[in-house]
Design a protein around this motif. Structure first.
Motif, PDB file in Angstrom:
ATOM      1  N   VAL A   2      18.708   4.358 -36.777  1.00  0.00           N
ATOM      2  CA  VAL A   2      19.205   4.871 -35.508  1.00  0.00           C
ATOM      3  C   VAL A   2      20.128   3.826 -34.883  1.00  0.00           C
ATOM      4  CG1 VAL A   2      18.563   5.574 -33.179  1.00  0.00           C
ATOM      5  CG2 VAL A   2      17.155   6.274 -35.132  1.00  0.00           C
ATOM      6  N   GLN A   3      21.211   4.305 -34.325  1.00  0.00           N
ATOM      7  CA  GLN A   3      22.164   3.399 -33.690  1.00  0.00           C
ATOM      8  C   GLN A   3      22.578   3.958 -32.347  1.00  0.00           C
ATOM      9  OE1 GLN A   3      25.750   2.678 -35.958  1.00  0.00           O
ATOM     10  NE2 GLN A   3      26.059   0.684 -35.009  1.00  0.00           N
ATOM     11  N   LEU A   4      22.612   3.082 -31.334  1.00  0.00           N
ATOM     12  CA  LEU A   4      23.127   3.430 -30.014  1.00  0.00           C
ATOM     13  C   LEU A   4      24.362   2.576 -29.761  1.00  0.00           C
ATOM     14  CD1 LEU A   4      20.082   4.354 -29.873  1.00  0.00           C
ATOM     15  CD2 LEU A   4      20.201   3.838 -27.428  1.00  0.00           C
ATOM     16  N   VAL A   5      25.452   3.224 -29.441  1.00  0.00           N
ATOM     17  CA  VAL A   5      26.702   2.507 -29.208  1.00  0.00           C
ATOM     18  C   VAL A   5      27.204   2.827 -27.811  1.00  0.00           C
ATOM     19  CG1 VAL A   5      29.066   2.149 -29.969  1.00  0.00           C
ATOM     20  CG2 VAL A   5      27.265   2.545 -31.659  1.00  0.00           C
ATOM     21  N   GLU A   6      27.285   1.794 -26.971  1.00  0.00           N
ATOM     22  CA  GLU A   6      27.779   1.947 -25.601  1.00  0.00           C
ATOM     23  C   GLU A   6      29.270   1.638 -25.547  1.00  0.00           C
ATOM     24  OE1 GLU A   6      23.644  -0.146 -24.435  1.00  0.00           O
ATOM     25  OE2 GLU A   6      25.237  -0.676 -25.846  1.00  0.00           O
ATOM     26  N   SER A   7      29.924   2.230 -24.581  1.00  0.00           N
ATOM     27  CA  SER A   7      31.335   1.947 -24.327  1.00  0.00           C
ATOM     28  C   SER A   7      31.642   2.256 -22.879  1.00  0.00           C
ATOM     29  CB  SER A   7      32.226   2.774 -25.261  1.00  0.00           C
ATOM     30  OG  SER A   7      32.014   4.160 -25.041  1.00  0.00           O
ATOM     31  N   GLY A   8      32.801   1.780 -22.431  1.00  0.00           N
ATOM     32  CA  GLY A   8      33.256   2.110 -21.086  1.00  0.00           C
ATOM     33  C   GLY A   8      33.172   0.992 -20.077  1.00  0.00           C
ATOM     34  N   GLY A   9      32.584  -0.128 -20.448  1.00  0.00           N
ATOM     35  CA  GLY A   9      32.508  -1.238 -19.515  1.00  0.00           C
ATOM     36  C   GLY A   9      33.865  -1.898 -19.330  1.00  0.00           C
ATOM     37  N   GLY A  10      33.919  -2.824 -18.376  1.00  0.00           N
ATOM     38  CA  GLY A  10      35.164  -3.533 -18.142  1.00  0.00           C
ATOM     39  C   GLY A  10      35.179  -4.209 -16.803  1.00  0.00           C
ATOM     40  N   GLY A  15      34.843  -0.967  -5.117  1.00  0.00           N
ATOM     41  CA  GLY A  15      35.256   0.343  -4.636  1.00  0.00           C
ATOM     42  C   GLY A  15      35.714   1.275  -5.736  1.00  0.00           C
ATOM     43  N   GLY A  16      35.945   0.733  -6.906  1.00  0.00           N
ATOM     44  CA  GLY A  16      36.401   1.530  -8.030  1.00  0.00           C
ATOM     45  C   GLY A  16      35.260   2.256  -8.727  1.00  0.00           C
ATOM     46  N   SER A  17      35.607   2.899  -9.848  1.00  0.00           N
ATOM     47  CA  SER A  17      34.632   3.683 -10.608  1.00  0.00           C
ATOM     48  C   SER A  17      34.733   3.360 -12.092  1.00  0.00           C
ATOM     49  CB  SER A  17      34.883   5.187 -10.410  1.00  0.00           C
ATOM     50  OG  SER A  17      34.721   5.561  -9.067  1.00  0.00           O
ATOM     51  N   LEU A  18      33.651   3.608 -12.769  1.00  0.00           N
ATOM     52  CA  LEU A  18      33.600   3.482 -14.219  1.00  0.00           C
ATOM     53  C   LEU A  18      32.698   4.573 -14.767  1.00  0.00           C
ATOM     54  CD1 LEU A  18      33.048  -0.323 -15.051  1.00  0.00           C
ATOM     55  CD2 LEU A  18      35.063   1.047 -15.624  1.00  0.00           C
ATOM     56  N   ARG A  66      25.440   6.651  -5.770  1.00  0.00           N
ATOM     57  CA  ARG A  66      26.597   6.020  -6.415  1.00  0.00           C
ATOM     58  C   ARG A  66      26.565   6.163  -7.934  1.00  0.00           C
ATOM     59  NH1 ARG A  66      27.625   0.892  -6.435  1.00  0.00           N
ATOM     60  NH2 ARG A  66      25.451   0.178  -6.267  1.00  0.00           N
ATOM     61  N   PHE A  67      25.365   6.263  -8.510  1.00  0.00           N
ATOM     62  CA  PHE A  67      25.221   6.373  -9.956  1.00  0.00           C
ATOM     63  C   PHE A  67      24.825   7.802 -10.308  1.00  0.00           C
ATOM     64  CE2 PHE A  67      24.325   1.768 -11.475  1.00  0.00           C
ATOM     65  CZ  PHE A  67      25.198   1.262 -10.531  1.00  0.00           C
ATOM     66  N   THR A  68      25.435   8.312 -11.361  1.00  0.00           N
ATOM     67  CA  THR A  68      25.083   9.650 -11.844  1.00  0.00           C
ATOM     68  C   THR A  68      24.946   9.616 -13.356  1.00  0.00           C
ATOM     69  OG1 THR A  68      26.348  10.675 -10.042  1.00  0.00           O
ATOM     70  CG2 THR A  68      25.727  12.080 -11.900  1.00  0.00           C
ATOM     71  N   ALA A  74      24.552  18.222 -27.368  1.00  0.00           N
ATOM     72  CA  ALA A  74      25.237  18.565 -28.618  1.00  0.00           C
ATOM     73  C   ALA A  74      25.854  17.332 -29.271  1.00  0.00           C
ATOM     74  CB  ALA A  74      26.309  19.606 -28.361  1.00  0.00           C
ATOM     75  N   LYS A  75      26.214  16.360 -28.437  1.00  0.00           N
ATOM     76  CA  LYS A  75      26.842  15.143 -28.962  1.00  0.00           C
ATOM     77  C   LYS A  75      25.881  13.962 -29.003  1.00  0.00           C
ATOM     78  CE  LYS A  75      31.499  16.300 -27.320  1.00  0.00           C
ATOM     79  NZ  LYS A  75      32.646  15.847 -26.479  1.00  0.00           N
ATOM     80  N   ASN A  76      24.631  14.199 -28.591  1.00  0.00           N
ATOM     81  CA  ASN A  76      23.656  13.086 -28.518  1.00  0.00           C
ATOM     82  C   ASN A  76      24.231  11.916 -27.741  1.00  0.00           C
ATOM     83  OD1 ASN A  76      21.648  14.445 -29.888  1.00  0.00           O
ATOM     84  ND2 ASN A  76      22.082  13.481 -31.864  1.00  0.00           N
ATOM     85  N   THR A  77      24.840  12.233 -26.616  1.00  0.00           N
ATOM     86  CA  THR A  77      25.515  11.216 -25.819  1.00  0.00           C
ATOM     87  C   THR A  77      25.045  11.294 -24.381  1.00  0.00           C
ATOM     88  OG1 THR A  77      27.458  11.257 -27.253  1.00  0.00           O
ATOM     89  CG2 THR A  77      27.754  10.354 -25.040  1.00  0.00           C
ATOM     90  N   VAL A  78      24.856  10.131 -23.777  1.00  0.00           N
ATOM     91  CA  VAL A  78      24.505  10.056 -22.369  1.00  0.00           C
ATOM     92  C   VAL A  78      25.602   9.275 -21.654  1.00  0.00           C
ATOM     93  CG1 VAL A  78      23.143   7.947 -22.605  1.00  0.00           C
ATOM     94  CG2 VAL A  78      22.664   9.524 -20.732  1.00  0.00           C
ATOM     95  N   TYR A  79      25.861   9.669 -20.412  1.00  0.00           N
ATOM     96  CA  TYR A  79      26.919   9.056 -19.626  1.00  0.00           C
ATOM     97  C   TYR A  79      26.334   8.478 -18.333  1.00  0.00           C
ATOM     98  CZ  TYR A  79      29.620  12.108 -22.677  1.00  0.00           C
ATOM     99  OH  TYR A  79      30.136  12.752 -23.775  1.00  0.00           O
ATOM    100  N   LEU A  80      26.994   7.462 -17.825  1.00  0.00           N
ATOM    101  CA  LEU A  80      26.649   6.920 -16.515  1.00  0.00           C
ATOM    102  C   LEU A  80      27.932   6.783 -15.710  1.00  0.00           C
ATOM    103  CD1 LEU A  80      24.365   5.839 -14.700  1.00  0.00           C
ATOM    104  CD2 LEU A  80      25.024   3.528 -15.447  1.00  0.00           C
ATOM    105  N   GLN A  81      28.059   7.616 -14.701  1.00  0.00           N
ATOM    106  CA  GLN A  81      29.192   7.528 -13.790  1.00  0.00           C
ATOM    107  C   GLN A  81      28.797   6.602 -12.647  1.00  0.00           C
ATOM    108  OE1 GLN A  81      32.308   9.008 -13.964  1.00  0.00           O
ATOM    109  NE2 GLN A  81      32.870   7.930 -12.085  1.00  0.00           N
TER     110      GLN A  81
END
Length: 123
Positions: A2-10, A15-18, A66-68, A74-81
């Protein structure tokens, strides 16, 4: 495996969003629940959002509004706004999945972690 791969940091200004993503791959029978944690330097890892297979969500008071968290089954993916980012949100964000695997006639349920993605918020 099993592999979990995160992305989207920076790096982002206050005041901004990710939007962070975490994709789960491998031989999986069922994803029971998923969550996002963060760990700032010198501090313990803390839960910031969780979601069950049925879509129920949970947040600590410190990030509510602030967090959602959301998931695409279907994609086995979780998101954090993350909106209205603050400098104190700076941390490494980790994805965790509680999932069930089936092997040799036996079901195994365990926790799996991603490698983490850095979020840095400048003031």
């Amino acid at each position: 495996q099993v592999q979990l791969v995160e992305s989207g940091g920076g790096l982002v200004q206050a005041g901004g969003s990710l939007r962070l993503s975490c994709a789960v791959s491998g031989s999986i029978f069922k994803i029971v629940a998923m969550g996002w944690y963060r760990q700032a330097p010198g501090k313990p890892r803390e839960l910031v959002a969780a979601i069950t297979s049925g879509g129920s969500t949970n947040y600590p008071d410190s990030v509510k509004g602030r967090f959602t968290i959301s998931r695409d089954n279907a994609k086995n993916t979780v998101y954090l706004q993350i909106d209205s980012l603050k400098p104190e949100d700076t941390a490494v964000y980790y994805c965790k999945a509680e999932l069930t695997r089936y092997s040799g006639g036996i079901y195994y349920t365990d926790d799996y972690w991603g490698q983490g993605t850095q979020v840095t918020v400048s003031s």
